[in-house]
Design a protein around this motif. Structure first.
Motif, mmCIF file in Angstrom:
data_model
loop_
_atom_site.group_PDB
_atom_site.id
_atom_site.type_symbol
_atom_site.label_atom_id
_atom_site.label_comp_id
_atom_site.label_asym_id
_atom_site.label_seq_id
_atom_site.Cartn_x
_atom_site.Cartn_y
_atom_site.Cartn_z
ATOM 1 N N TYR A 1 -1.450 3.328 6.638
ATOM 2 C CA TYR A 1 -1.125 3.341 5.216
ATOM 3 C C TYR A 1 -1.314 4.753 4.672
ATOM 4 O O TYR A 1 -2.246 5.468 5.045
ATOM 5 N N TYR B 1 -1.984 6.489 0.832
ATOM 6 C CA TYR B 1 -2.302 6.280 -0.581
ATOM 7 C C TYR B 1 -2.428 7.658 -1.231
ATOM 8 O O TYR B 1 -2.689 8.650 -0.572
ATOM 9 N N GLN C 1 -4.479 9.505 -4.534
ATOM 10 C CA GLN C 1 -5.502 9.332 -5.560
ATOM 11 C C GLN C 1 -5.497 10.520 -6.505
ATOM 12 O O GLN C 1 -5.846 11.638 -6.111
ATOM 13 N N PRO D 1 -7.090 4.844 -5.616
ATOM 14 C CA PRO D 1 -5.977 5.117 -4.717
ATOM 15 C C PRO D 1 -4.742 4.292 -5.090
ATOM 16 O O PRO D 1 -4.861 3.123 -5.468
ATOM 17 N N PHE E 1 -1.054 2.989 -3.670
ATOM 18 C CA PHE E 1 -0.293 2.743 -2.447
ATOM 19 C C PHE E 1 1.014 3.522 -2.433
ATOM 20 O O PHE E 1 1.744 3.568 -3.435
ATOM 21 N N TYR F 1 3.480 1.815 3.988
ATOM 22 C CA TYR F 1 2.789 1.096 5.055
ATOM 23 C C TYR F 1 3.675 1.075 6.297
ATOM 24 O O TYR F 1 4.851 0.722 6.222
ATOM 25 N N ASP G 1 6.874 -1.166 4.444
ATOM 26 C CA ASP G 1 6.869 -1.228 2.981
ATOM 27 C C ASP G 1 6.731 0.185 2.448
ATOM 28 O O ASP G 1 5.679 0.792 2.598
ATOM 29 N N SER H 1 7.564 0.865 -0.824
ATOM 30 C CA SER H 1 7.800 0.643 -2.250
ATOM 31 C C SER H 1 6.981 1.557 -3.156
ATOM 32 O O SER H 1 7.289 1.696 -4.330
ATOM 33 N N LEU I 1 -4.629 10.070 0.801
ATOM 34 C CA LEU I 1 -5.483 9.341 1.732
ATOM 35 C C LEU I 1 -4.648 8.578 2.745
ATOM 36 O O LEU I 1 -3.614 8.004 2.410
ATOM 37 N N GLY J 1 -1.598 -5.403 10.383
ATOM 38 C CA GLY J 1 -1.332 -5.333 8.959
ATOM 39 C C GLY J 1 -1.963 -6.460 8.170
ATOM 40 O O GLY J 1 -1.967 -6.437 6.953
ATOM 41 N N SER J 2 -2.496 -7.443 8.854
ATOM 42 C CA SER J 2 -3.036 -8.596 8.138
ATOM 43 C C SER J 2 -4.417 -8.308 7.593
ATOM 44 O O SER J 2 -5.262 -7.746 8.286
ATOM 45 N N LEU J 3 -4.635 -8.706 6.363
ATOM 46 C CA LEU J 3 -5.938 -8.498 5.755
ATOM 47 C C LEU J 3 -6.894 -9.605 6.173
ATOM 48 O O LEU J 3 -6.555 -10.771 6.141
ATOM 49 N N GLU K 1 -10.460 -4.623 8.568
ATOM 50 C CA GLU K 1 -10.507 -3.761 7.402
ATOM 51 C C GLU K 1 -9.668 -2.507 7.611
ATOM 52 O O GLU K 1 -9.323 -2.144 8.742
ATOM 53 N N GLN K 2 -9.326 -1.881 6.492
ATOM 54 C CA GLN K 2 -8.642 -0.594 6.539
ATOM 55 C C GLN K 2 -9.702 0.500 6.551
ATOM 56 O O GLN K 2 -10.584 0.530 5.702
ATOM 57 N N PHE L 1 -10.415 4.399 6.113
ATOM 58 C CA PHE L 1 -9.794 5.536 5.449
ATOM 59 C C PHE L 1 -10.249 6.854 6.060
ATOM 60 O O PHE L 1 -11.397 7.003 6.485
#
Lengths: 117, 113
Positions: free
Chosen positions: A33, A35, A37, A43, A45, A48, A56, A58, A91, A98-100, A105-106, A108
């Motif tokens: 990903y 991001y 800030q 942050p 988005f 992805y 994504d 967007s 970031l 990709g699943s939460l 966890e993501q 950074f």
């Protein structure tokens, strides 16, 4: 430890120039990903990747922004014709998939501080 | 359009007391919520999360509460320690299959010894 790394840590450029920001995710992480800030904000988005493809995009603000991940590992965020409003910390984060979930966890990186004069 | 809001920019508490950080959201499609902690010059680090099917999740000193009807979540830290001093971000996702996160503006927590 081999966390997410980003280079450069700081980048100062002039309005109108082209910049590239690099992200090295954690080895084996398929999701990546980007991001952005801005000062005093959380942050925001941008894009992805799942593997090599942008699943994504967007959040990219306009067509001056582009990102690639050609081999499914390192990613580069490219900004053309930079503007002063592009100044922010960029970031990068990666996760196993990709699943939460609590166990996916993501992670950074420390970010690249971009300053456009 | 700020879909995730942290209305308190800062919070100061005494060591050993409870810290309560609040977060409100507007998008009823959000189904997964997270808290991240950020120290200066570092990236955010994951703290705790909660799925929309739950109303509470606890991990050591950290507990997250979710009130879906009020579109509100909170992070409780008990007892607070000076090392907890950092910026805390609330984040939410409307599609837990993509991991796209929408962040709040952050709350700076200061825990005084």
């Amino acid at each position: 430890g081999a966390g997410v790394s980003q280079t450069p840590s700081n980048k100062v450029t002039e309005k109108g120039k082209y910049v590239e920001l690099r992200c090295d995710p954690i080895s084996g992480h398929t999701a990546l990903y980007w991001y952005r800030q801005s000062l005093g904000q959380g942050p925001e988005f941008l894009i992805y990747f799942q593997g090599t493809g942008a699943a994504d995009d967007s959040g990219l603000p306009n067509d001056r922004f582009f990102a690639v991940r050609p081999e499914g590992s390192v990613s580069t965020l490219k900004i053309q014709r930079t503007e002063r409003g592009d100044s922010a910390v960029y970031l990068c984060a990666s996760s196993l998939t990709g699943s939460l979930s609590y166990y996916n966890e993501q992670f950074f990186g420390p970010g690249t501080r971009l300053t456009v004069l | 359009d700020q879909q995730v809001k942290q209305n308190s920019p800062s919070l100061s508490v005494q060591e050993g007391r409870i810290s309560i950080l609040n977060c409100d959201y507007t998008n009823s499609m959000f189904d997964y919520f997270l808290w991240y902690k950020k120290y200066p010059a570092e990236g955010p680090t994951f703290l705790i999360s909660i799925s929309s099917i739950k109303d509470k999740n606890e991990d050591g000193r950290f507990t997250v509460f979710l009130n879906k009807s009020a579109k509100h979540l909170s992070l409780h830290i008990v007892p607070s320690q000076p090392g907890d001093s950092a910026v805390y971000f609330c984040a939410a996702s409307a599609n837990s299959n993509t991991g796209k996160l929408i962040f709040g503006q952050g709350t700076t927590l200061q825990v005084k010894p």
